[in-house]
Design an enzyme around this catalytic site. Structure first.
Site, PDB file in Angstrom:
ATOM      1  N   GLU A   1      -7.285 -17.980 -17.371  1.00  0.00           N
ATOM      2  CA  GLU A   1      -7.913 -17.510 -18.599  1.00  0.00           C
ATOM      3  C   GLU A   1      -6.888 -17.060 -19.627  1.00  0.00           C
ATOM      4  O   GLU A   1      -5.863 -16.486 -19.288  1.00  0.00           O
ATOM      5  CB  GLU A   1      -8.848 -16.339 -18.284  1.00  0.00           C
ATOM      6  CG  GLU A   1      -9.864 -16.735 -17.251  1.00  0.00           C
ATOM      7  CD  GLU A   1     -11.147 -15.949 -17.339  1.00  0.00           C
ATOM      8  OE1 GLU A   1     -11.215 -15.006 -18.144  1.00  0.00           O
ATOM      9  OE2 GLU A   1     -12.074 -16.309 -16.617  1.00  0.00           O
TER      10      GLU A   1
ATOM     11  N   CYS B   1      -3.606 -13.043 -25.166  1.00  0.00           N
ATOM     12  CA  CYS B   1      -3.408 -12.516 -23.818  1.00  0.00           C
ATOM     13  C   CYS B   1      -3.406 -13.706 -22.859  1.00  0.00           C
ATOM     14  O   CYS B   1      -4.319 -14.527 -22.895  1.00  0.00           O
ATOM     15  CB  CYS B   1      -4.548 -11.553 -23.495  1.00  0.00           C
ATOM     16  SG  CYS B   1      -4.516 -10.921 -21.804  1.00  0.00           S
TER      17      CYS B   1
ATOM     18  N   CYS C   1      -5.243 -12.745  -8.381  1.00  0.00           N
ATOM     19  CA  CYS C   1      -4.204 -11.709  -8.277  1.00  0.00           C
ATOM     20  C   CYS C   1      -4.276 -11.076  -6.893  1.00  0.00           C
ATOM     21  O   CYS C   1      -5.361 -10.906  -6.343  1.00  0.00           O
ATOM     22  CB  CYS C   1      -4.417 -10.637  -9.349  1.00  0.00           C
ATOM     23  SG  CYS C   1      -3.059  -9.437  -9.394  1.00  0.00           S
TER      24      CYS C   1
ATOM     25  N   CYS D   1      -6.196  -4.038  -7.618  1.00  0.00           N
ATOM     26  CA  CYS D   1      -6.604  -2.811  -8.313  1.00  0.00           C
ATOM     27  C   CYS D   1      -8.130  -2.728  -8.224  1.00  0.00           C
ATOM     28  O   CYS D   1      -8.833  -3.708  -8.503  1.00  0.00           O
ATOM     29  CB  CYS D   1      -6.154  -2.838  -9.771  1.00  0.00           C
ATOM     30  SG  CYS D   1      -4.380  -3.069  -9.936  1.00  0.00           S
TER      31      CYS D   1
ATOM     32  N   CYS E   1     -10.622  -3.755 -11.150  1.00  0.00           N
ATOM     33  CA  CYS E   1     -10.360  -5.010 -11.859  1.00  0.00           C
ATOM     34  C   CYS E   1     -11.123  -6.173 -11.251  1.00  0.00           C
ATOM     35  O   CYS E   1     -11.080  -6.405 -10.044  1.00  0.00           O
ATOM     36  CB  CYS E   1      -8.855  -5.285 -11.810  1.00  0.00           C
ATOM     37  SG  CYS E   1      -8.415  -6.914 -12.420  1.00  0.00           S
TER      38      CYS E   1
ATOM     39  N   CYS F   1     -10.082  -6.137 -20.970  1.00  0.00           N
ATOM     40  CA  CYS F   1      -9.118  -5.862 -19.902  1.00  0.00           C
ATOM     41  C   CYS F   1      -9.799  -5.711 -18.560  1.00  0.00           C
ATOM     42  O   CYS F   1     -10.801  -5.030 -18.437  1.00  0.00           O
ATOM     43  CB  CYS F   1      -8.390  -4.553 -20.194  1.00  0.00           C
ATOM     44  SG  CYS F   1      -7.178  -4.752 -21.461  1.00  0.00           S
TER      45      CYS F   1
HETATM   46  S1  SF4 Z   1      -5.290  -5.077 -13.020  1.00  0.00           S
HETATM   47 FE1  SF4 Z   1      -6.128  -6.901 -11.993  1.00  0.00          FE
HETATM   48  S2  SF4 Z   1      -4.867  -8.614 -12.672  1.00  0.00           S
HETATM   49 FE2  SF4 Z   1      -3.738  -6.715 -13.159  1.00  0.00          FE
HETATM   50  S3  SF4 Z   1      -2.428  -6.330 -11.359  1.00  0.00           S
HETATM   51 FE3  SF4 Z   1      -4.321  -5.196 -10.978  1.00  0.00          FE
HETATM   52  S4  SF4 Z   1      -5.622  -6.636  -9.797  1.00  0.00           S
HETATM   53 FE4  SF4 Z   1      -3.966  -7.839 -10.744  1.00  0.00          FE
END
Ligand code: SF4
Length: 387
Positions: free
Chosen positions: A115, A144, A151, A155, A158, A378
């Protein structure tokens, strides 16, 4: 009379498995020149191809009319392709933000997408004297881009984390997202104010070499300034240490996705903190030589009840002050995502938090959410196909 394809030494090297050709996009002028020289062509042909891909934004080999027709025919006959990423799907937000699902060429699996997001900012009256015939309804913009598909950092707030890591993007795939969006928006490099943020899907410092190779392409070949680029890391300490050694003329600015004022809260929402706690992170950031007036950005997602309380703001202020770093804090009210059990704080909570930081002498900004309605904000990037 039609010209026959030239009898050149074959360029047929570096063919990926399965007979698919990897894209030319992603090779710098020097590598292209070596490739052409190996095929019996003069080195400057490589520079012409680089110019065509990175400055003129041509997307097909036959369009490169600076090359002689026999060479174009030869390249095409051998299935060489520019192979710049393409936009498979675009979603437009009510606020002008556009989210793109970007597809890749070469051996990239069909249907696989990363993306990229385009965030135009309207003319606030400061630059209302645009006289150029180049009509546009933005005066500056931010792009962006993603560095990985999915990933691994996990987190907890996210949406991208839910995908897990699928793969690293190549330098050409990272830089290609940028050029594809610049081209779509008819940006005039060197004239329009466009910032790049490496804050899309993925952790750039877990794909360090490709990320920095993309930066080099964007600076040296495309002509963008590293001062208008910001890379955000969740705190990969060895990556920050490497980054500290990059030459200033190639180094983007650094943002740290901090999100909590202490190790206990941070480890709960960012498991990476178990490996590299805040003290180690700050120590690594201190090694990055800053330009005059450059600041480190601490990004801080406000999670209702978890990280947005006044005591968190006071603790964060102490942490930033003690770090001794020239820093600013970007506050981001958490953007909701399906199946993520956090709450978005009220605007007044975010303002109170900002006020405490400012009273403690720390520049703090509340980032307005962009493209929330199209899952472009975000932490929301997850190849969602709903508009
Ligand atoms: S915020 Fe999301 S994309 Fe960014 S490092 Fe953490 S898990 Fe990965």
């Amino acid at each position: 009379m039609r010209e026959k394809p030239a009898q050149l030494v074959s360029l047929d090297v570096n063919r990926a498995s399965g007979g698919l050709r990897e894209p030319l996009f992603g090779l710098d002028a020097e590598s292209l020149s070596k490739l052409l020289v190996a095929a019996g062509e003069p080195a400057f042909r490589g520079k012409q191809i680089a110019e065509a891909m990175y400055r003129q934004w041509l997307t097909e080999v036959p369009e490169i009319t600076t090359l002689p027709a026999p060479l174009r025919a030869k390249l095409s006959a051998e299935s060489w392709q520019i192979g710049r990423p393409t936009i498979a799907c675009a979603f437009k937000s009510v606020d002008g933000t556009e989210r793109y699902l970007v597809e890749f060429a070469g051996s990239a699996p069909k249907g696989e997408t990363a993306e990229a997001v385009w965030m135009p900012e309207g003319d606030d009256g400061e630059a209302g004297d645009e006289t150029s015939p180049h009509e546009k309804d933005w005066s500056r913009a931010t792009i962006c881009i993603s560095s990985q598909i999915g990933c691994a950092v996990n987190c907890q707030f996210c949406l991208t984390a839910k995908l897990g890591l699928q793969r690293n993007l190549t330098a050409g795939e990272i830089a290609g997202q940028v050029v594809t969006v610049l081209d779509r928006q008819a940006v005039r490099v060197g004239r329009d104010r466009v910032n790049l943020v490496f804050m899309g899907m993925g952790e750039p410092f877990l794909n360090y070499d490709n990320f920095m190779a993309a930066v080099r392409l964007l600076v040296r070949e495309v002509g963008l300034s590293p001062r208008r680029m910001t890379v955000s890391t969740s705190g990969i300490v060895p990556g920050i240490e490497k980054f500290a050694r990059e030459p200033l003329d190639l180094r983007p600015k650094l943002a740290i996705s901090l999100n909590a004022p202490n190790d206990a809260v941070r480890a709960e929402i960012m498991p990476i903190n178990h490996k590299w706690p805040i003290a180690a992170l700050i120590n690594a950031v201190r090694q990055v030589p800053l330009r005059p007036r450059e600041r480190i950005t601490f990004e801080y997602v406000l999670l209702g009840g978890v990280t947005d309380q006044p005591e968190h703001a006071h603790e964060l202020a102490r942490l930033v002050r003690r770090s001794g770093l020239p820093a600013k804090v970007n506050l981001i009210a958490w953007n909701p995502g399906p199946d993520i059990p956090y709450a978005t704080p009220k605007p007044e909570t975010a303002e109170q938090f900002q006020g405490i930081l400012m009273d403690n002498g720390i520049p703090a900004y509340i980032r307005q959410p962009r493209g929330r309605d199209i899952f472009a904000a975000c932490g929301q990037l997850k190849r969602t196909v709903e508009a």
